[in-house]
Design a protein around this motif. Structure first.
Motif: not given
Length: 317
Positions: A261, A288-292
């Motif tokens: 992340a 964060y670049k991507n929601e995980k």
């Protein structure tokens, strides 16, 4: 009526002036309190950790952002706390960027810095570090850099070593005994984090506490770590343990395993130490670049920032 009106206005005016004077005094007191709280700055440190140049694709840009900002802020020195880059020629651009800083630069060895079979000595030479572990003084403070990546001969387990062996511990005891200055300690692995931290963490904490008892004051004030890619502050027996979050990413907990992340922007910490015992921590924030499903890693929340903190330590008379 005119005279009465005049008297009322005069009274109100007097009250207003008194209130204004009171507010002025209170404002001055608050400002004085703030000045007293801040004290005189002894030194400032720029800190980053866990770049993982050999695992990410934008390492040079992240280091460049840190160095550019540090050259503007002009701390007394900067330090990276491990998992920076392995000592191979392809990573020379990282070192060239790091060396753009116009001041002293220090290094802590991390477990990933020997990936690929490199030795600690090769890492020290490539980074132009002061040693595998070492200490130095600055402005009436003593700084200790530890190497938590030693492996005992009897340790046949797979995985990264996370020990400080007897020779280094003996050196540390002698080093702490040799100074009367307050001490800050840097180690890649968390000495306060028994989950994937330093194997001898409890032993090291006792060593610090005994050094403080022997000195008769809070000699070991602050112990900093990286490695865990987290953001927390613990206090054990009057010693502060501060975790600095990764400049690059955290491990994401996914249903089918782990992933990175990555933060959109690099994050780091800027620490100012004052003569009245205030240690002021200013941290960078990102997202964060991507929601995980980042969840928690080693028991602490996964966050894309380094918190601002104000740590109070004892000042020796």
């Amino acid at each position: 009526m005119k005279r009465r009106s005049f008297l009322i206005k005069s009274i109100i005016g007097s009250i207003g002036m008194a209130v204004a004077d009171t507010l002025s005094v209170n404002a001055s007191s608050v400002e004085s309190g703030r000045m007293e709280k801040k004290g005189k700055a002894l030194f400032r440190i720029g800190i980053c950790t866990d770049l993982h140049q050999d695992l990410i694709t934008d390492g040079p840009a992240r280091v460049q952002s840190f160095i550019t900002e540090m050259n503007k802020l002009r701390p007394d020195f900067i330090i990276q706390m491990g998992d920076f880059c392995v000592p191979k020629p392809a990573n020379q651009p990282i070192m060239d960027i790091w060396n753009q800083f116009k001041g002293p630069k220090y290094h802590v060895i991390g477990n990933h810095d020997t990936d690929g079979g490199f030795t600690h000595d090769q890492v020290v030479e490539f980074w132009n570090a002061k040693g595998k572990y070492y200490s130095f003084d600055y402005n009436n403070y003593h700084f200790v850099i530890l190497n938590g990546n030693e492996r005992a001969p009897e340790n046949k387990l797979k995985g990264y070593p996370n020990s400080i062996l007897k020779e280094q511990r003996n050196w540390l005891k002698q080093d702490l005994d040799s100074t009367n200055l307050p001490v800050m300690v840097f180690c890649h692995q968390g000495i306060d984090n028994d989950l994937d931290g330093l194997k001898e963490g409890n032993q090291m904490r006792i060593l610090f506490e005994r050094a403080n008892k022997k000195a008769g004051f809070q000699k070991v004030q602050l112990v900093l770590s990286g490695h865990h890619h987290e953001d927390y502050h613990n206090v054990y027996n009057n010693i502060n343990y501060l975790q600095i979050n990764s400049i690059s990413y955290q491990f994401a907990h996914l249903k089918d395993g782990y992933d990175f992340a990555s933060t959109i922007d690099p994050i780091w910490a800027f620490i100012t130490v004052y003569d009245n015992g205030i240690i002021d921590v200013k941290g960078k924030r990102s997202s964060y670049k991507n929601e995980k499903e980042t969840g928690e890693y080693d028991g602490y929340p996964t966050v894309p920032f380094i918190s601002d903190r104000e740590i109070k330590v004892e000042v020796r008379e």
